[in-house]
Design an enzyme around this catalytic site. Structure first.
Site, mmCIF file in Angstrom:
data_model
loop_
_atom_site.group_PDB
_atom_site.id
_atom_site.type_symbol
_atom_site.label_atom_id
_atom_site.label_comp_id
_atom_site.label_asym_id
_atom_site.label_seq_id
_atom_site.Cartn_x
_atom_site.Cartn_y
_atom_site.Cartn_z
ATOM 1 N N MET A 30 3.154 -1.142 -7.595
ATOM 2 C CA MET A 30 3.907 -1.721 -8.712
ATOM 3 C C MET A 30 5.028 -2.621 -8.188
ATOM 4 S SD MET A 30 3.870 1.001 -11.785
ATOM 5 C CE MET A 30 5.206 2.040 -11.231
ATOM 6 N N HIS A 37 5.161 1.568 1.138
ATOM 7 C CA HIS A 37 4.045 0.686 0.773
ATOM 8 C C HIS A 37 3.479 0.006 2.031
ATOM 9 C CE1 HIS A 37 6.546 0.463 -3.060
ATOM 10 N NE2 HIS A 37 5.387 0.874 -3.515
ATOM 11 N N GLY A 147 -0.313 6.937 -1.361
ATOM 12 C CA GLY A 147 0.694 7.715 -0.645
ATOM 13 C C GLY A 147 0.705 9.159 -1.126
ATOM 14 N N ASP A 150 2.971 10.623 -4.059
ATOM 15 C CA ASP A 150 2.401 10.794 -5.405
ATOM 16 C C ASP A 150 1.122 11.623 -5.256
ATOM 17 O OD1 ASP A 150 4.044 8.691 -7.177
ATOM 18 O OD2 ASP A 150 3.724 7.874 -5.185
ATOM 19 N N GLN A 153 -1.283 11.972 -8.169
ATOM 20 C CA GLN A 153 -1.966 10.703 -8.420
ATOM 21 C C GLN A 153 -3.170 10.558 -7.482
ATOM 22 O OE1 GLN A 153 0.015 6.774 -9.182
ATOM 23 N NE2 GLN A 153 -0.298 6.534 -7.006
ATOM 24 N N SER A 185 11.282 5.263 -2.328
ATOM 25 C CA SER A 185 10.765 5.006 -3.670
ATOM 26 C C SER A 185 11.442 3.757 -4.203
ATOM 27 C CB SER A 185 11.098 6.195 -4.580
ATOM 28 O OG SER A 185 10.937 5.832 -5.939
ATOM 29 N N ARG A 187 12.328 3.416 -7.054
ATOM 30 C CA ARG A 187 13.342 3.907 -7.997
ATOM 31 C C ARG A 187 14.634 4.344 -7.295
ATOM 32 N NH1 ARG A 187 8.517 5.877 -10.991
ATOM 33 N NH2 ARG A 187 8.556 4.843 -13.025
HETATM 34 P P1 AMP Z 1 4.160 2.490 -6.502
HETATM 35 O O1 AMP Z 1 4.461 1.055 -6.242
HETATM 36 O O2 AMP Z 1 5.359 3.363 -6.582
HETATM 37 O O3 AMP Z 1 3.187 2.668 -7.649
HETATM 38 O O4 AMP Z 1 3.381 3.013 -5.217
HETATM 39 C C1 AMP Z 1 2.238 2.358 -4.722
HETATM 40 C C2 AMP Z 1 1.608 3.230 -3.654
HETATM 41 O O5 AMP Z 1 2.544 3.441 -2.605
HETATM 42 C C3 AMP Z 1 1.212 4.621 -4.186
HETATM 43 O O6 AMP Z 1 -0.028 5.001 -3.600
HETATM 44 C C4 AMP Z 1 2.332 5.489 -3.698
HETATM 45 O O7 AMP Z 1 1.954 6.837 -3.503
HETATM 46 C C5 AMP Z 1 2.661 4.828 -2.362
HETATM 47 N N1 AMP Z 1 4.018 5.173 -1.951
HETATM 48 C C6 AMP Z 1 5.151 5.120 -2.706
HETATM 49 N N2 AMP Z 1 6.209 5.593 -2.008
HETATM 50 C C7 AMP Z 1 5.733 5.961 -0.793
HETATM 51 C C8 AMP Z 1 6.322 6.521 0.377
HETATM 52 N N3 AMP Z 1 7.625 6.820 0.445
HETATM 53 N N4 AMP Z 1 5.536 6.781 1.437
HETATM 54 C C9 AMP Z 1 4.209 6.479 1.400
HETATM 55 N N5 AMP Z 1 3.590 5.948 0.325
HETATM 56 C C10 AMP Z 1 4.333 5.687 -0.762
#
Ligand code: AMP
Length: 289
Positions: A30, A37, A147, A150, A153, A185, A187
């Site tokens: 996202m 990421h 990741g 999550d 997920q 994150s 966030r």
């Molecule tokens: P998001 O942009 O938050 O939807 O995350 C996109 C992908 O990155 C998802 O598969 C998440 O699980 C992964 N992700 C987010 N934060 C982390 C992190 N700290 N370490 C590894 N993967 C992550």
């Protein structure tokens, strides 16, 4: 770097690369990228000939009172970070391309979506499964990367891929953390200085719980009470849930097993953060390290 906004263009790119026998690694995101990421992107480059990253803040996975409107977005910064990793194509679909007027088909993985975050964010995993299924259909990756932060997920997506005979592999990679242990994150950028310093309690309490289990604690209720107690000392924290479940079924358990997930979600102000630890078959724990 090529930024593709249209589904038809994305398909064309993929058709061309597949015709040349190239394998495709896919990292759905996202945006507002961080080192977590990028760890997925780097791994995709190790495994595959081409890497496609998508950036799409998916409206259908946000509840009506959640942060869709204010979710952080900075596409130029994201592009710079991806370019530095060698990414040459980013899929940033327009919302009307992903959800054209009249669309009304959803993917539901009910059993794995019921508990943990799914219980408190109704419809969230239906939104996630639907958008990821659509992205898989558009990009046809050989491997897609997620990741472990999550964790639920990744479980939902694996199940969907298996149940719907989707022809790709899913890889889930360890959580990347800040130097003090806080899970990275997008966030985290919402946190005030005080909230940020208190948020480290999430990984610390999981780490301490891991220590208790290593020393023989078997009661899930005691582990939950311990973590709640630690987090409860933080003035800015409001616990959404702390759960101990079987890491495969995500069903609640009373006794710590060899394949246990301890997961939590905690608000700091309006910001909801998640983290987890997995106790693997051989009794070792993976993340937080
Ligand atoms: P998001 O942009 O938050 O939807 O995350 C996109 C992908 O990155 C998802 O598969 C998440 O699980 C992964 N992700 C987010 N934060 C982390 C992190 N700290 N370490 C590894 N993967 C992550």
């Amino acid at each position: 770097m090529e930024v593709i906004k249209r589904v038809s263009q994305m398909r064309e790119f993929i058709r061309d690369r597949k015709a040349r026998g190239r394998t495709i690694g896919f990292v759905p995101t996202m945006g507002y990228l961080h080192a977590g990421h990028l760890s997925l992107v780097r791994r995709a480059f190790r495994d595959c000939d081409e890497v496609v990253v998508s950036i799409f803040v998916n409206p259908t996975q946000f509840g009506p009172r959640e942060d869709f409107g204010r979710y952080p977005r900075d596409i130029e910064r994201d592009k710079r970070m991806l370019a530095a990793c060698g990414v040459r194509v980013v899929f940033c679909p327009l919302p009307r391309e992903m959800y054209p007027e009249g669309c009304g088909t959803y993917v539901d993985v009910p059993r794995l979506s019921r508990g943990l975050c799914g219980g408190l964010r109704p419809g969230h995993f239906q939104g996630v499964a639907t958008v990821v299924a659509k992205l898989f259909n558009i990009i046809s990756p050989d491997i897609a990367y997620f990741g472990q932060k999550d964790f639920q997920q990744a479980c939902v997506i694996r199940r969907m891929v298996k149940d719907l005979n989707m022809p790709l592999r899913i890889k889930a990679l360890p959580t990347v953390r800040e130097p003090d242990g806080l899970a990275m994150s997008s966030r985290n950028s919402y946190l005030s200085r005080q909230q940020r310093s208190q948020a480290v309690v999430l990984c610390q309490s999981l780490k301490q719980a891991k220590g208790l289990i290593k020393n023989g604690e078997k009661s899930a209720a005691k582990i939950i009470r311990f973590i709640r107690g630690r987090i409860g000392r933080m003035s800015q924290a409001r616990i959404d849930y702390v759960s101990v479940v079987n890491a495969q079924t995500l069903g609640s358990i009373k006794q710590i097993e060899k394949n246990t997930l301890i997961a939590l979600a905690v608000y700091f102000g309006d910001t909801r953060l998640i983290d987890n630890v997995i106790i693997t078959r051989d009794g070792h724990c993976v993340c937080p390290r």
